[in-house]
Motif scaffolding. Structure first.
Motif, PDB file in Angstrom:
ATOM      1  N   ARG A  45       0.831  -1.209   0.000  1.00 37.95           N
ATOM      2  CA  ARG A  45       0.000   0.000   0.000  1.00 37.95           C
ATOM      3  C   ARG A  45       0.869   1.264   0.000  1.00 37.95           C
ATOM      4  O   ARG A  45       0.587   2.223  -0.718  1.00 37.95           O
ATOM      5  N   ALA A  56       2.352   1.911  -3.373  1.00 33.65           N
ATOM      6  CA  ALA A  56       1.347   2.461  -4.278  1.00 33.65           C
ATOM      7  C   ALA A  56       1.059   3.927  -3.966  1.00 33.65           C
ATOM      8  O   ALA A  56       0.921   4.751  -4.880  1.00 33.65           O
ATOM      9  N   ILE A  57       0.969   4.265  -2.690  1.00 34.31           N
ATOM     10  CA  ILE A  57       0.718   5.655  -2.303  1.00 34.31           C
ATOM     11  C   ILE A  57       1.863   6.550  -2.789  1.00 34.31           C
ATOM     12  O   ILE A  57       1.639   7.648  -3.314  1.00 34.31           O
ATOM     13  N   ALA A  78       3.731   6.157  -5.301  1.00 32.08           N
ATOM     14  CA  ALA A  78       3.701   6.295  -6.756  1.00 32.08           C
ATOM     15  C   ALA A  78       2.527   7.144  -7.236  1.00 32.08           C
ATOM     16  O   ALA A  78       2.654   7.903  -8.206  1.00 32.08           O
ATOM     17  N   GLU A  79       1.390   7.033  -6.563  1.00 32.95           N
ATOM     18  CA  GLU A  79       0.151   7.619  -7.067  1.00 32.95           C
ATOM     19  C   GLU A  79      -0.236   8.937  -6.398  1.00 32.95           C
ATOM     20  O   GLU A  79      -1.032   9.697  -6.949  1.00 32.95           O
ATOM     21  N   HIS A  80       0.308   9.202  -5.220  1.00 34.65           N
ATOM     22  CA  HIS A  80      -0.105  10.384  -4.458  1.00 34.65           C
ATOM     23  C   HIS A  80       1.124  11.137  -3.941  1.00 34.65           C
ATOM     24  O   HIS A  80       1.481  11.020  -2.769  1.00 34.65           O
TER      25      HIS A  80
END
Length: 316
Positions: free
Chosen positions: A72, A75-76, A78-80
């Motif tokens: 998680r 992913a955070i 990379a995306e936020h």
């Protein structure tokens, strides 16, 4: 009326649980975070917030939670980019003859050349998530609010007294968890003191939790470098100790000489919720459905999303 859920605690565990619950989009669920401290007033705000298992239960279940949280956070990151989570390279120093390396099953790590290490030590270089908590905690709260989670500043001393307002209560109150439920005396506060200094161009973290002089970590966040620390079971004083601070700076500077003379940014003390095992379970015999979610030791951020997933699985 749908299920009314209260999450007690606005630290990284409580916020992660609320966000995970809100993301399930179960019809009729109404989620409120009850807190007597805002996120940036909690122990989570004091944490170095490096993804690394420290002072927490060692088990197959926790290993699975480590993996959940790691994925998680990757992913955070990379995306936020506004979330305050970065992937940082750094060194984990080992001083035991047979070092514990179970955590390396979750990510890649390589042996460090002995010339980069203290005499007699071994070490691993890896890349792992590191959160700037002054950015991450507000981002996490905003994520909750965007999905309809309400926040209510309320001191809770009696969980059963919430039965009139809520159908389910999740106790994510850190070191207060056992006392709040009144059925668990096994939680031991572990005092941790840190000092935050200017970045000085430092980009790699260093972790030396077996240093004979005391716990050492150097964690470069976006806004500062967090220097730690202490591990004091049973101590509850929240005032910083100047002598302890000086010793922390000395230990960290010995490993990272670039820290010498760095301007102090701020200082803080937090109480880790020490417990031999995590407590993530339903608590029987209460006035409503109650779930305990505490006992993370020094691994609150590290286990936060894994904890949230387990709590949601219990409720679902």
């Amino acid at each position: 009326m749908g299920e009314r859920i209260a999450v007690i605690g606005a630290g990284v565990i409580g916020l992660s649980i609320a966000r995970e619950l809100a993301g399930r989009e179960v019809a009729g669920r109404d989620i409120t975070v009850l807190h007597d401290q805002d996120p940036l007033e909690t122990t989570s705000a004091v944490a170095g917030a490096l993804w690394f298992p420290y002072a927490a239960e060692s088990s197959a279940a926790v290993d699975a939670m480590l993996g959940t949280s790691l994925r998680r956070f990757v992913a955070i990151a990379a995306e936020h980019p506004d979330a305050g989570v970065d992937l940082r390279s750094g060194i984990v120093i080992e001083r035991m003859r047979d070092p514990e390396r179970a955590w390396t099953a979750q990510l890649q790590a390589s042996e460090v050349d002995p010339s980069e290490l203290p005499d007699g030590a071994t070490g691993l270089r890896t890349i792992t998530p590191l959160a700037t908590m002054t950015e991450y905690l507000p981002w996490l709260r905003a994520q909750c609010e965007a999905r309809g989670v309400r926040f209510e500043r309320r001191a809770v001393d009696d969980v059963d007294a919430l039965a009139h307002d809520f159908d389910t209560v999740i106790v994510a109150a850190g070191a207060r968890g056992g006392t709040l439920l009144g059925d668990d005396s096994s939680v031991v506060p572990i005092r941790g003191q840190v000092v935050r200094v200017e970045r000085r161009g430092i980009s790699e973290f260093v972790l030396d939790d077996q240093n004979p002089a005391g716990l050492v970590y150097v964690l470069p966040r976006r806004d500062c470098v967090v220097l730690g620390g202490t591990h004091e079971p049973g101590e509850t004083g929240l005032e910083t100790d100047p002598a302890v601070e000086a010793a922390i700076i000395d230990r960290c500077t010995a490993l990272v000489p670039a820290l010498a003379g760095a301007r102090i940014h701020s200082r803080a003390v937090g109480l880790r919720p020490g417990r031999e095992t995590l407590r993530i379970e339903e608590v029987p015999g209460r006035a409503m459905r109650v779930v305990a979610a505490y006992g993370h030791g020094g691994s609150g951020m590290t286990l936060s999303w894994g904890t949230a997933q387990r709590v949601v699985a219990l409720l679902d």
